[in-house]
Structure formats: C-alpha cells, structure tokens
Design an enzyme around this catalytic site. Structure first.
Site, PDB file in Angstrom:
ATOM      1  NE  ARG A 108      56.878  42.973  39.989  1.00  0.00           N
ATOM      2  CZ  ARG A 108      57.470  43.881  40.783  1.00  0.00           C
ATOM      3  NH1 ARG A 108      56.764  44.573  41.656  1.00  0.00           N
ATOM      4  NH2 ARG A 108      58.770  44.075  40.718  1.00  0.00           N
TER       5      ARG A 108
ATOM      6  CG  ASP B  41      32.933  36.592  44.114  1.00  0.00           C
ATOM      7  OD1 ASP B  41      32.559  36.806  42.935  1.00  0.00           O
ATOM      8  OD2 ASP B  41      33.765  35.709  44.408  1.00  0.00           O
TER       9      ASP B  41
ATOM     10  CE  LYS C  75      35.525  30.802  37.330  1.00  0.00           C
ATOM     11  NZ  LYS C  75      35.272  31.017  38.751  1.00  0.00           N
TER      12      LYS C  75
HETATM   13  C1  PLP Z   1      35.975  31.022  39.961  1.00  0.00           C
HETATM   14  C2  PLP Z   1      35.547  31.875  41.092  1.00  0.00           C
HETATM   15  C3  PLP Z   1      36.489  32.515  41.912  1.00  0.00           C
HETATM   16  C4  PLP Z   1      37.992  32.314  41.750  1.00  0.00           C
HETATM   17  O1  PLP Z   1      38.463  32.815  40.551  1.00  0.00           O
HETATM   18  P1  PLP Z   1      39.785  32.245  39.794  1.00  0.00           P
HETATM   19  O2  PLP Z   1      39.806  33.056  38.557  1.00  0.00           O
HETATM   20  O3  PLP Z   1      39.549  30.786  39.563  1.00  0.00           O
HETATM   21  O4  PLP Z   1      40.937  32.481  40.687  1.00  0.00           O
HETATM   22  C5  PLP Z   1      36.028  33.324  42.906  1.00  0.00           C
HETATM   23  N1  PLP Z   1      34.705  33.510  43.133  1.00  0.00           N
HETATM   24  C6  PLP Z   1      33.768  32.903  42.386  1.00  0.00           C
HETATM   25  C7  PLP Z   1      32.334  33.126  42.674  1.00  0.00           C
HETATM   26  C8  PLP Z   1      34.156  32.061  41.341  1.00  0.00           C
HETATM   27  O5  PLP Z   1      33.222  31.442  40.606  1.00  0.00           O
END
Ligand code: PLP
Length: 410
Positions: free
Chosen positions: A59, A201, A226
């Site tokens: 962890r 982000d 992603k």
């Molecule tokens: C998918 C996504 C998230 C969240 O990520 P998870 O891995 O599903 O928790 C946050 N920001 C963007 C732009 C995303 O496409």
C-alpha cells in the site's frame, strides 16, 4: 522520483523507469506481493532512515508502481527534466504517484490542494464523475466550489477576487465531452498571481500531445485507464507534479491513508502500454483528422468539434498548445436523441461504449451515458445536447472506420 537523464521522448517512453532485476529478465517481473522481507533489523533501520530504496508494504509502495511513476514523470515533465539536466541540477523536479483509478487520483489531488474553509474553482465542463465530485462531494467536507465558463482569464480573475480563499483551479483541455480547449498558460498567469495551484486533467491529450507542466501548471492528472494504458484492460490514475512538497506531504499521504493504490499487475500492464504511447498518439491523430474531415462534410452532422479542423473555433490555440490533435471528436447528429440513436444502433465496427483512448474505436452518447447525471439545464448550457456523440477514434484503418460511420449515417 525521476532520475534526470537526457533522452529523446520516444526513447524515454520505452526505457525510463524500467526495472532490471538480478535474474536478467528482459521485461520487468510482476511483483505480486503484499509485503517485503527484511534481512534483519539493521535493514529495517536503513529503510526507516531512507538509506535504501526498498519497499515495506505494497500500500505504501511497490516496484511496479514506482517504475510506472518514474516513466510517467519523465514524460509529463520532459522539458523540465531536460532543463534540470542541462543545469546539472540533480534534485527531483517532477514526481508522480499512481492510483487505482483516475477518480482516486482526482479526489486525492483536490483534497490535497484544498482543506475545509478553502475554495476550488473548476471549469464548467468536466468529466461527469469529476463534475459530481466538485459539485456534490467537496462541499460535504467544507470545501466550497464554483465554476468559470471555459476558464476565461478575465472571468477567472474575477472569481479569484470573489473567493480569496481559493487554493486550487481544476481544468480539462480538451474538455470531456465537448472538446472545448483552455489556454493553460493564460490560466497559470492569472492563478499564480493569486498564489493558487493549477491542476490540469490531461487525459484526452496525453503527454505526447500536451505537457501542461511545461506551460506552468502545477499538477497534471490522468485517468491512465484511457490513452496511457491504451488497451482497455484496466482502470488506473496518476498525479504528476512539479510541486515536490505537495507530492510528498499531501498526495503521498492521501494515497497511503485513503488506500486507492493500484495492483502490481495493473501497473505492469500500464507500463507496457505506455511504451507505445508516442506511436499510438501519432496514429490516433492521423485517423482523427480523417474522420473529423469526413464527418464535417456530412449533411446529417450539424457540427464537428475537433481541435485539428481549420473550422474549430480554437484551432489557433490548439496549434500553439498541442503537438497534435489526437483521436477524440465530438459531433452532433441531426434529429437530436432520435437521430443519434438511429446512428449509434447501426454501427458495426465501432463499439457503443464509454471510456476512450483504446486501440479500437469507441463511440458514446454523453447525455445518456457519461454525462447522464448532469441536469438537462446544465447540459444545455455546457453544450451537451441530445444529438451530441463522442468518438474515440481507434487505430483501425481510417477508411474502415469511415466506411462504418458512413453506412450508419446512410
Ligand atoms: C475517465 C476519465 C476520468 C476518470 O477516470 P477513471 O479511471 O474512470 O476513474 C477523469 N477524467 C477524464 C477526462 C476521463 O476521461
């Protein structure tokens, strides 16, 4: 913590952070273990005094997570690390932490940057779950939040004046799902004048197409689910920052005590995926522009939002801020919900699914899928119409993707 070594970007994607074990394995082993054995108490003391690099419990840290963190820090902080090398500065200039999901990374960052009594300003359009976290969850912990449309610098300056207790600004560019862009350097100018941290982000662009830290941002977030992993096999998240005290004192503590840590196998898979990120993003971008240009010519498509199109209202900003335009496209099918439904139901090669950044093409309907929790009024204000669809253009031959879209539209 990234070791500073000058390397071309594509080389770093493959070699940075790689584990070379004593067995001579070419590819890193998966350290599928919860705990780590110490030779004796002297080894425990050395670990506690930070005289060795080891691990005690997964962890806190584990080798596959540390390796992935180093690779990702090297890519997101690419130029900062090159500059540190040139200046012969051996202090860490960029650090990364890997989480079990993108949301674990986002929630830890926001709670690391703001405490009860503080304020956070977010962009009006955000990924659905980030939107919910900002709107519904943070206020429950005494952190107030507000929104600025498109992160317009004048409106942002006004919002900062209205909320002098602002400690963080959260933005997405390109934004999910509208593809709206934010001028990162302009936001940094305004934010830093108010001593406020800028969190970007970067999930849609990836460090291949856009490196916010080089534009002055303090923190970069990823859903590594992603493009970073790229193959749709796992969930993951990452925080990368040039603010080393923030990483050590806040983000490092929040992952440890909230416990949203990734498994060794997921880190291993993500590390493998990351090696081909430069190559994949190049092809996503080549396919993206072809699909966007095709869609733009169709009578049944009302508009196409793709940063690489000349017609895109922020095309100049895209060229200045990005090194390519990627595979994400938003477009509106004529006929609202009915029109979008007919189109989506007829697709054969492209899959109707949320998520994005995979090798295959995924298409979704934000109003009923990723952004279904947002009220119809706010959806209308932020451009998430009933006919809007979001495409994550994959790495299939562009002509096959276009042929599928074409038969579905006809
Ligand atoms: C998918 C996504 C998230 C969240 O990520 P998870 O891995 O599903 O928790 C946050 N920001 C963007 C732009 C995303 O496409």
């Amino acid at each position: 913590m990234s070791k500073q070594k000058p390397q071309q970007f594509a080389t770093a994607a493959i070699h940075a952070g790689e584990i070379h074990d004593e067995q001579g394995a070419h590819i890193a082993p998966i350290y599928q273990t919860s705990t780590f054995i110490f030779e004796n108490m002297a080894a425990v003391e050395a670990y506690k005094n930070e005289e060795t690099d080891g691990h005690i419990y997964s962890r806190g840290s584990h080798p596959n997570r540390a390796a992935l963190a180093e690779k990702l820090a090297t890519l997101e902080g690419y130029q900062l690390i090159q500059d540190a090398c040139a200046a012969e500065n051996n202090e860490p200039v960029v650090a990364a932490e890997i989480f079990s999901t993108g949301m674990a990374a986002i929630s830890a960052t926001l709670l690391g940057v703001a405490q009860a009594g503080d304020h956070v300003i977010a962009q009006d359009v955000l990924y659905g779950s980030s939107d919910h976290f900002v709107k519904e969850i943070m206020p429950q912990y005494g952190i107030s939040t507000s929104r600025v449309k498109g992160m317009n610098p004048d409106a942002l300056a006004q919002a900062l004046a209205d909320h002098p207790n602002t400690t963080g600004i959260l933005l997405e560019t390109p934004a999910n799902p509208t593809m709206e862009l934010v001028d990162i350097a302009a936001v940094v100018d305004v934010a830093h004048a108010h001593n406020t941290k800028v969190i970007v982000d970067n999930t849609f662009a990836s460090p291949v197409l856009q490196r916010p830290l080089e534009l002055g941002a303090d923190v970069v977030l990823h859903s590594t689910t992603k493009y970073i992993n790229g193959h749709g096999t796992l969930l993951g998240g990452a925080v990368i920052s040039r603010d080393i005290p923030l990483m050590e004192e806040k983000i490092g503590m929040l992952i440890r005590y909230f416990g949203g840590v990734p498994s060794p196998f997921d880190c291993w898979l993500t590390n493998l995926g990351l090696k081909t990120l430069p190559l994949r993003m190049k092809q996503h971008s080549e396919n993206g522009i072809q699909v966007a240009q095709y869609l733009e010519e169709q009578k049944k498509i009302n508009f196409v939002h793709y940063p690489g199109l000349e017609s895109f209202s922020q095309h100049e900003l895209a060229k200045r801020q990005m090194d390519g335009f990627g595979g994400m496209i938003a477009c509106e099918v004529a006929g609202g919900y009915e029109g979008a439904t007919q189109f989506l139901d007829r697709l054969e090669l492209c899959s109707l699914a949320v998520s994005l950044g995979n090798v295959d093409t995924l298409i979704e309907h934000p109003a009923s899928m990723t952004h279904g929790d947002i009220t119809p009024e706010i959806r209308a204000e932020t451009g998430i119409s009933d006919g809007l669809i979001r495409l994550s253009v994959g790495l299939e031959a562009a002509e096959d993707i276009i042929a599928d879209l074409d038969q579905a539209l006809r």
